[in-house]
Design a protein around this motif. Sequence first.
Motif, PDB file in Angstrom:
ATOM      1  N   GLU A  52     -14.668   4.842   0.176  1.00  7.77           N
ATOM      2  CA  GLU A  52     -14.039   4.226   1.349  1.00  7.77           C
ATOM      3  C   GLU A  52     -14.406   4.962   2.640  1.00  7.77           C
ATOM      4  O   GLU A  52     -14.546   4.349   3.691  1.00  7.77           O
ATOM      5  CB  GLU A  52     -12.518   4.171   1.190  1.00  7.77           C
ATOM      6  CG  GLU A  52     -12.027   3.341   0.014  1.00  7.77           C
ATOM      7  CD  GLU A  52     -12.304   1.847   0.147  1.00  7.77           C
ATOM      8  OE1 GLU A  52     -12.945   1.415   1.129  1.00  7.77           O
ATOM      9  OE2 GLU A  52     -11.883   1.103  -0.745  1.00  7.77           O
ATOM     10  N   HIS A  70      -6.947  -4.192  -4.964  1.00  5.49           N
ATOM     11  CA  HIS A  70      -7.779  -3.196  -4.306  1.00  5.49           C
ATOM     12  C   HIS A  70      -9.216  -3.323  -4.811  1.00  5.49           C
ATOM     13  O   HIS A  70      -9.445  -3.445  -6.018  1.00  5.49           O
ATOM     14  CB  HIS A  70      -7.208  -1.805  -4.608  1.00  5.49           C
ATOM     15  CG  HIS A  70      -7.946  -0.694  -3.942  1.00  5.49           C
ATOM     16  ND1 HIS A  70      -8.388  -0.763  -2.647  1.00  5.49           N
ATOM     17  CD2 HIS A  70      -8.330   0.523  -4.408  1.00  5.49           C
ATOM     18  CE1 HIS A  70      -9.002   0.370  -2.333  1.00  5.49           C
ATOM     19  NE2 HIS A  70      -8.983   1.162  -3.385  1.00  5.49           N
ATOM     20  N   THR A  71     -10.150  -3.313  -3.863  1.00  3.33           N
ATOM     21  CA  THR A  71     -11.554  -3.468  -4.241  1.00  3.33           C
ATOM     22  C   THR A  71     -12.408  -2.379  -3.585  1.00  3.33           C
ATOM     23  O   THR A  71     -13.152  -2.661  -2.647  1.00  3.33           O
ATOM     24  CB  THR A  71     -12.087  -4.841  -3.790  1.00  3.33           C
ATOM     25  OG1 THR A  71     -11.760  -5.018  -2.395  1.00  3.33           O
ATOM     26  CG2 THR A  71     -11.492  -5.981  -4.578  1.00  3.33           C
ATOM     27  N   PHE A 109     -17.515   3.557   3.535  1.00  2.00           N
ATOM     28  CA  PHE A 109     -17.332   2.179   4.021  1.00  2.00           C
ATOM     29  C   PHE A 109     -16.836   2.170   5.462  1.00  2.00           C
ATOM     30  O   PHE A 109     -17.430   1.540   6.338  1.00  2.00           O
ATOM     31  CB  PHE A 109     -16.344   1.433   3.107  1.00  2.00           C
ATOM     32  CG  PHE A 109     -15.957   0.074   3.633  1.00  2.00           C
ATOM     33  CD1 PHE A 109     -16.795  -1.023   3.469  1.00  2.00           C
ATOM     34  CD2 PHE A 109     -14.739  -0.112   4.296  1.00  2.00           C
ATOM     35  CE1 PHE A 109     -16.437  -2.277   3.964  1.00  2.00           C
ATOM     36  CE2 PHE A 109     -14.382  -1.360   4.792  1.00  2.00           C
ATOM     37  CZ  PHE A 109     -15.233  -2.445   4.629  1.00  2.00           C
ATOM     38  N   TYR A 110     -15.735   2.883   5.714  1.00  2.00           N
ATOM     39  CA  TYR A 110     -15.154   2.845   7.069  1.00  2.00           C
ATOM     40  C   TYR A 110     -16.034   3.589   8.072  1.00  2.00           C
ATOM     41  O   TYR A 110     -16.082   3.235   9.247  1.00  2.00           O
ATOM     42  CB  TYR A 110     -13.729   3.408   7.058  1.00  2.00           C
ATOM     43  CG  TYR A 110     -12.729   2.461   6.437  1.00  2.00           C
ATOM     44  CD1 TYR A 110     -12.180   1.413   7.175  1.00  2.00           C
ATOM     45  CD2 TYR A 110     -12.364   2.579   5.098  1.00  2.00           C
ATOM     46  CE1 TYR A 110     -11.268   0.533   6.592  1.00  2.00           C
ATOM     47  CE2 TYR A 110     -11.460   1.701   4.508  1.00  2.00           C
ATOM     48  CZ  TYR A 110     -10.917   0.685   5.268  1.00  2.00           C
ATOM     49  OH  TYR A 110     -10.029  -0.208   4.694  1.00  2.00           O
ATOM     50  N   TRP A 158     -16.560  -7.025  10.212  1.00  2.00           N
ATOM     51  CA  TRP A 158     -15.685  -6.607   9.102  1.00  2.00           C
ATOM     52  C   TRP A 158     -14.611  -5.638   9.621  1.00  2.00           C
ATOM     53  O   TRP A 158     -13.428  -5.760   9.305  1.00  2.00           O
ATOM     54  CB  TRP A 158     -16.526  -5.976   7.985  1.00  2.00           C
ATOM     55  CG  TRP A 158     -15.854  -6.001   6.637  1.00  2.00           C
ATOM     56  CD1 TRP A 158     -14.520  -6.150   6.393  1.00  2.00           C
ATOM     57  CD2 TRP A 158     -16.478  -5.888   5.351  1.00  2.00           C
ATOM     58  NE1 TRP A 158     -14.266  -6.119   5.049  1.00  2.00           N
ATOM     59  CE2 TRP A 158     -15.441  -5.962   4.385  1.00  2.00           C
ATOM     60  CE3 TRP A 158     -17.807  -5.701   4.921  1.00  2.00           C
ATOM     61  CZ2 TRP A 158     -15.708  -5.873   3.009  1.00  2.00           C
ATOM     62  CZ3 TRP A 158     -18.048  -5.609   3.546  1.00  2.00           C
ATOM     63  CH2 TRP A 158     -17.014  -5.695   2.606  1.00  2.00           C
ATOM     64  N   LEU A 173     -10.496  -6.195   9.661  1.00  2.00           N
ATOM     65  CA  LEU A 173      -9.561  -5.319   8.940  1.00  2.00           C
ATOM     66  C   LEU A 173      -8.544  -4.657   9.864  1.00  2.00           C
ATOM     67  O   LEU A 173      -7.482  -4.216   9.417  1.00  2.00           O
ATOM     68  CB  LEU A 173     -10.332  -4.243   8.169  1.00  2.00           C
ATOM     69  CG  LEU A 173     -11.121  -4.744   6.956  1.00  2.00           C
ATOM     70  CD1 LEU A 173     -11.766  -3.579   6.236  1.00  2.00           C
ATOM     71  CD2 LEU A 173     -10.231  -5.525   5.995  1.00  2.00           C
ATOM     72  N   ARG A 205       0.816  -1.223   0.000  1.00  2.00           N
ATOM     73  CA  ARG A 205       0.000   0.000   0.000  1.00  2.00           C
ATOM     74  C   ARG A 205       0.843   1.264   0.000  1.00  2.00           C
ATOM     75  O   ARG A 205       0.316   2.365  -0.009  1.00  2.00           O
ATOM     76  CB  ARG A 205      -0.969  -0.010   1.201  1.00  2.00           C
ATOM     77  CG  ARG A 205      -2.037  -1.093   1.075  1.00  2.00           C
ATOM     78  CD  ARG A 205      -3.054  -1.098   2.192  1.00  2.00           C
ATOM     79  NE  ARG A 205      -4.116  -2.056   1.942  1.00  2.00           N
ATOM     80  CZ  ARG A 205      -4.040  -3.371   2.167  1.00  2.00           C
ATOM     81  NH1 ARG A 205      -2.932  -3.898   2.660  1.00  2.00           N
ATOM     82  NH2 ARG A 205      -5.055  -4.166   1.885  1.00  2.00           N
ATOM     83  N   ASP A 258      -7.287   2.056   5.925  1.00  2.00           N
ATOM     84  CA  ASP A 258      -8.272   3.111   6.198  1.00  2.00           C
ATOM     85  C   ASP A 258      -8.710   3.726   4.868  1.00  2.00           C
ATOM     86  O   ASP A 258      -8.384   3.201   3.793  1.00  2.00           O
ATOM     87  CB  ASP A 258      -7.715   4.150   7.173  1.00  2.00           C
ATOM     88  CG  ASP A 258      -6.491   4.843   6.621  1.00  2.00           C
ATOM     89  OD1 ASP A 258      -6.340   4.919   5.374  1.00  2.00           O
ATOM     90  OD2 ASP A 258      -5.649   5.310   7.415  1.00  2.00           O
ATOM     91  N   LYS A 318      -6.135   6.571   0.337  1.00  2.00           N
ATOM     92  CA  LYS A 318      -5.627   5.696  -0.719  1.00  2.00           C
ATOM     93  C   LYS A 318      -4.587   6.429  -1.568  1.00  2.00           C
ATOM     94  O   LYS A 318      -4.736   6.588  -2.786  1.00  2.00           O
ATOM     95  CB  LYS A 318      -6.801   5.205  -1.587  1.00  2.00           C
ATOM     96  CG  LYS A 318      -7.913   4.500  -0.806  1.00  2.00           C
ATOM     97  CD  LYS A 318      -7.407   3.240  -0.103  1.00  2.00           C
ATOM     98  CE  LYS A 318      -8.471   2.582   0.743  1.00  2.00           C
ATOM     99  NZ  LYS A 318      -7.935   1.527   1.627  1.00  2.00           N
ATOM    100  N   LEU A 366      -4.869  -5.244   9.620  1.00  2.00           N
ATOM    101  CA  LEU A 366      -4.244  -4.846   8.357  1.00  2.00           C
ATOM    102  C   LEU A 366      -3.942  -3.351   8.333  1.00  2.00           C
ATOM    103  O   LEU A 366      -3.165  -2.875   7.502  1.00  2.00           O
ATOM    104  CB  LEU A 366      -5.150  -5.202   7.172  1.00  2.00           C
ATOM    105  CG  LEU A 366      -5.533  -6.682   7.037  1.00  2.00           C
ATOM    106  CD1 LEU A 366      -6.406  -6.883   5.805  1.00  2.00           C
ATOM    107  CD2 LEU A 366      -4.295  -7.564   6.957  1.00  2.00           C
TER     108      LEU A 366
HETATM  109  N1  IYR Z   1     -12.052  -1.902   0.293  1.00  2.00           N
HETATM  110  C1  IYR Z   1     -11.598  -1.348   1.546  1.00  2.00           C
HETATM  111  C2  IYR Z   1     -11.720  -2.282   2.691  1.00  2.00           C
HETATM  112  C3  IYR Z   1     -10.987  -3.546   2.635  1.00  2.00           C
HETATM  113  C4  IYR Z   1     -11.680  -4.718   2.582  1.00  2.00           C
HETATM  114  C5  IYR Z   1     -11.032  -5.924   2.590  1.00  2.00           C
HETATM  115  I1  IYR Z   1     -12.115  -7.619   2.650  1.00  2.00           I
HETATM  116  C6  IYR Z   1      -9.631  -5.980   2.659  1.00  2.00           C
HETATM  117  O1  IYR Z   1      -8.972  -7.194   2.654  1.00  2.00           O
HETATM  118  C7  IYR Z   1      -8.918  -4.809   2.723  1.00  2.00           C
HETATM  119  C8  IYR Z   1      -9.598  -3.575   2.678  1.00  2.00           C
HETATM  120  C9  IYR Z   1     -10.167  -0.807   1.395  1.00  2.00           C
HETATM  121  O2  IYR Z   1      -9.551  -1.018   0.356  1.00  2.00           O
HETATM  122  O3  IYR Z   1      -9.659  -0.175   2.316  1.00  2.00           O
END
Ligand code: IYR
Length: 219
Positions: free
Chosen positions: A90, A167-168, A93-94, A102, A106, A37, A112, A115, A109
């Motif tokens: 995002e 990245h999703t 999402f967060y 979820w 995360l 990242r 946040d 990006k 990892l």
């Molecule tokens: N798409 C978000 C959240 C995310 C979701 C998963 I499942 C991951 O393994 C990592 C991130 C993001 O990219 O931060």
Amino acid sequence: MTAPRFVPFVDRHLPVPDAATAVAAFEQALRRRRSVRQFSDRPVERSLLEALVRCAHTAPSGANKQPWRFVCVQDPAIKARIRTAAEAEEREFYGRRANDEWRRDLEPLGTDEHKEFLTVAPWLVVVFQLTKTDDGGQVYYLKESVGLACGMFLAAAQLAGLATLTHTPSPMAFLGEILGRPAHERPFLLIPVGYAADACEVPVAAMQRRPLSEVMVVV
Ligand code: IYR
């Protein structure tokens, strides 16, 4: 109906003197792959990107429809638009969408809504799945096919010494809009490609792999 045509499968004569060693070398290379990242802005030649896409394009697909498009973005202005839109999703999402489990999953990892890599990595490869062929024909096993192609892309990038991230951002519809893609293309995965930043760190939690005994069953 046209009769199927066949040619001899010449590769069956290819000797692999030490298959175990060859596979072990491949495994060692794959094991070193990390989701990165923090990217360097060091450029990557277009020809190298083309080689990666050619590797991905060898993937098997339902009825050999090859239902994928790899849109390789290098234009800084387009990358900036993608980053702005992704960070908006995002933040949502967060801030709201992710449920408690979820969020907990995360946490190790350390991800946040920021990006930065979307504007720093020299290439953003946006993989689209084709819900129809370009001439309107059916496609089959779409996710399986495109997933296999993406796996081969990641493996090729790894062999090339390149860093990637799967990245999703979700939902991903903004990618089709920004990139002006036709309606039959649906975003599947966004893969930043480049070199890891000198000070790049990766989370320990993502290094662990469950033991083979848990993932392989022999009957
Ligand atoms: N798409 C978000 C959240 C995310 C979701 C998963 I499942 C991951 O393994 C990592 C991130 C993001 O990219 O931060």
